[in-house]
Structures are given as C-alpha cells and as structure tokens.
Enzyme design. Structure first.
Site, PDB file in Angstrom:
ATOM      1  CG  ASP A  62     -26.533 -37.013 -22.151  1.00 44.42           C
ATOM      2  OD1 ASP A  62     -27.781 -36.870 -22.281  1.00 44.42           O
ATOM      3  OD2 ASP A  62     -26.005 -37.270 -21.058  1.00 44.42           O
ATOM      4  NE  ARG A 104     -32.402 -33.684 -26.726  1.00 42.67           N
ATOM      5  CZ  ARG A 104     -32.142 -34.331 -25.597  1.00 42.67           C
ATOM      6  NH1 ARG A 104     -32.652 -35.519 -25.371  1.00 42.67           N
ATOM      7  NH2 ARG A 104     -31.366 -33.781 -24.688  1.00 42.67           N
ATOM      8  CB  THR A 127     -31.753 -40.412 -17.771  1.00 43.86           C
ATOM      9  OG1 THR A 127     -32.233 -39.623 -18.841  1.00 43.86           O
ATOM     10  CG2 THR A 127     -30.711 -41.372 -18.267  1.00 43.86           C
ATOM     11  CB  THR A 137     -29.015 -38.380 -15.447  1.00 47.01           C
ATOM     12  OG1 THR A 137     -30.310 -37.781 -15.533  1.00 47.01           O
ATOM     13  CG2 THR A 137     -28.490 -38.235 -14.022  1.00 47.01           C
ATOM     14  N   GLY A 179     -29.040 -33.019 -21.824  1.00 49.81           N
ATOM     15  CA  GLY A 179     -28.137 -33.758 -22.700  1.00 49.81           C
ATOM     16  C   GLY A 179     -27.243 -32.927 -23.596  1.00 49.81           C
TER      17      GLY A 179
END
Ligand code: ASP
Length: 352
Positions: A248, A245, A217, A268, A271
């Site tokens: 976060d 899905r 991320t 990161t 999540g």
C-alpha cells in the site's frame, strides 16, 4: 486623535466579534479580515516507524531507548523546519530521509528482504495544496526513495514509476544512487531465515512473533504555517514478499493521502488490507463528506473496516487545524509528534 480613538474602538469591537461569534470574514474600511489574522496558524508534525506486534516483553530496555531517542531526534528535525517557516513538503521529505538512513526502520537502509533475499523499496508522497502526488515502487538503488517520489511528482508527467525505469529517472534527476548492498543488514537476513523456516510449519499471520518481522515502514505527515498539508510513506514492504509484490505504501489513497480540505495520512501495516480499504483516502472522505473529526475517522477505518477484514496496522494523521491522530489495531506503533505549542509526544506500545 479622535480619528485614532474611533479606529481603536472599531478594532476592539472586531476582535470581540470574532471572539464571540467566530465569524469567518469581516470587512472594515474596504479590507477583509479573517480569523487567521487574529490567531497564528497552527502547525505540527507526526511520524511513524511502523506498526506491528511490538510487545514490551520482547523489547530490551536498550532497544526501547534507541527507538525513542531516534524518534525524538527525527521529529524535532521536522518540527524545526516547520517552526522556521519551511514547507510541510520539505519537513516530510527531510524527516523520512533520516528514517530511511537509519537501519532501525524498514525503509532505505535496513529494509526487509523479499523471498529471494533482495531489496525492493516503495515510497509515495502527496501535496495537500495542489493534490499532486508521486511514487516509486520496486527500486533497489535509490538511496532515498521518498525523494525520488517527490521528483516524480515535480518533474515527470506521471504519478508512479516502477523498477529500472524509476531508477533511470532518479539518476537523471541527480539523486543519490547506491549499490543494493548498501541497504542490507544482517538482522533483516536473520528475519528472512526465520520467516522462511516458519513458513513451512505454520500460517505466518497467525504467529505473533513473526508478524512483528513484517512491519516497520516509515511515514510522516505535516501541517505548515501556511496551512498546507503533506504526507509521505517509505518502506521495504513485507519480509519474504514474492513475485514483485507491491504493498500500500506507494499507492496514493491507500498508504498515503493529503488534502488541504481535510487531512494528511500515512499508513503502516498489512498492505493488502490497506489497499482493499483505500485507508488513507477513506479517512479523508469520512471527514469531507460525513463531517467526522480526524480521530473518529481514523478509528472507524482502522478498528472497524481494516480489522473486520482481518488486517492489522495503523495510521498517523494531522488535519488542517493541527489536530493529530495516531490510531492502530496492533500492540504497538513507533510514533511521535510535535505541535505548535511545542508539545513533544513519543510512544511505542498501544497502551501508553
Ligand atoms: N504497509 C507495508 C506493506 O504492506 C508494510 C508496513 O507497513 O510495514 O508493504
């Protein structure tokens, strides 16, 4: 002349007073001065390109260098925006756009694939001055999801938009729309194949090499010359994710949070654990209510709270005074920062 001399003495004594006692405000000749009138507001920018099992032994020298060069180029771009008086919002958007456009990171082009070998991108942004925020989730035609998150914040009455609706909104806002094929890279397809074949044999999260395929991320936090904080996060999520899905990254308070009273955070990692620990907001809350500094608060949340539940990952943060935190409980996190002194730091492994 006498008047000027008196004025000079008065000014010197105010400066001395601030220096010795750190007074917040001081009134002189009907005008209120504060410490910021005497010192320049700090500013700074921090970026991450994902945390995970990033081991030196698995990294070729060439790959190591490619990441460092890209991180340097991107953090310098954000820094120059801030140095020239740009806002933290602008700096966060532009730096994340660059990372979304680079296939090196798991965001935008080069994002990881879900279990059906499809792209599903998530992003969020928060403005620390207004506490306004925006997010998009599960999109696959918006070239730069962080820009869509900012548009949601600015031009819609909502905070989070999902799927087709988010894409319709982005189109109506004039954002760049691309074919989903634009995001695909053969490296991410190989990653998916490896994860799928291993999934049959082993518990995925116990395999260190495979865990590495799950992260990457991107995020950015910034403090501008006006003392305003901003945070943004953008991701393809986790390789082989199923059933639409959502992690976060697009959830305000979990993957992203900014508040001028405290700090700006981008996370990161795995999540689900970052959602359950409300990571980004928890760091801010520990600072606001417990008086912890940004390093102490990030350390507690990442190394105690997230780790205790079995989650891994990291955060980057900057506080209202320009102090920086880059905390992780993984072997590595692609990360870099620049501050108002012009210090440039680029790191990958946890022991650097
Ligand atoms: N946090 C992201 C997610 O769970 C993954 C990552 O940071 O790489 O979707």
């Amino acid at each position: 002349m006498i008047f000027r001399f008196n004025y000079f003495i008065e000014l010197v004594s105010i400066i001395l007073f601030f220096f010795l006692f750190g007074c917040e405000n001081y009134n002189i000749r009907g005008k209120t001065f504060n410490q910021n009138d005497l010192k320049n507001q700090n500013f700074g920018i921090v970026i991450h390109g994902g945390a995970g099992t990033i081991l030196q032994k698995n990294m070729t020298k060439e790959m190591d260098l490619r990441y460092r060069i890209k991180l340097e180029e991107i953090v310098k771009l954000g820094y120059s925006i801030l140095k020239n008086g740009g806002t933290s919002q602008e700096a966060v958007e532009k730096t994340i756009n660059e990372m979304e456009n680079s296939p090196l990171f798991n965001a935008g082009k080069g994002a990881v694939l879900n279990s059906k070998a499809q792209i599903e991108l998530d992003a969020s942004f928060m403005n620390g001055k207004t506490l306004n925020a925006g997010a998009v989730a599960g999109v696959n035609t918006i070239k730069n999801p962080i820009s869509a998150a900012i548009k949601v914040m600015e031009n819609s009455p909502h905070v989070m938009l999902f799927g087709d609706g988010a894409e319709e909104f982005a189109l109506s806002e004039g954002l760049d729309i691309v074919d989903p094929d634009y995001f695909f890279t053969k490296e991410r397809l190989q990653d998916l194949k490896r994860v799928k074949s291993a999934e049959k044999k082993t518990a995925l999260f116990l395999d260190n090499d495979l865990k590495n395929l799950k992260y990457g991320t991107v995020g950015c936090v910034a403090l501008d010359k006006n003392g305003n904080l901003a945070a943004g996060t953008s991701t393809g999520g986790m390789t082989n994710k199923k059933w639409n899905r959502i992690g976060d990254a697009p959830i305000i308070g979990a993957g992203t949070y900014a508040n001028n009273k405290t700090c700006a955070i981008s996370a990161t990692g795995w999540g689900e654990f970052f959602i359950r620990n409300v990571v980004a907001y928890d760091i801010s809350a520990l600072m606001e209510y417990k008086g912890l500094n940004i390093k102490e608060a990030s350390d507690i949340v990442i190394n105690q709270k997230v780790a205790k539940l079995g989650g891994d990952g990291g955060v980057i943060g900057i506080d209202k005074d320009g102090n920086i935190a880059m905390e992780m409980n993984t072997n590595g996190m692609y990360r870099a920062y620049m501050n108002s002194r012009g210090d440039l730091i680029i790191k990958i492994y946890s022991d650097e």
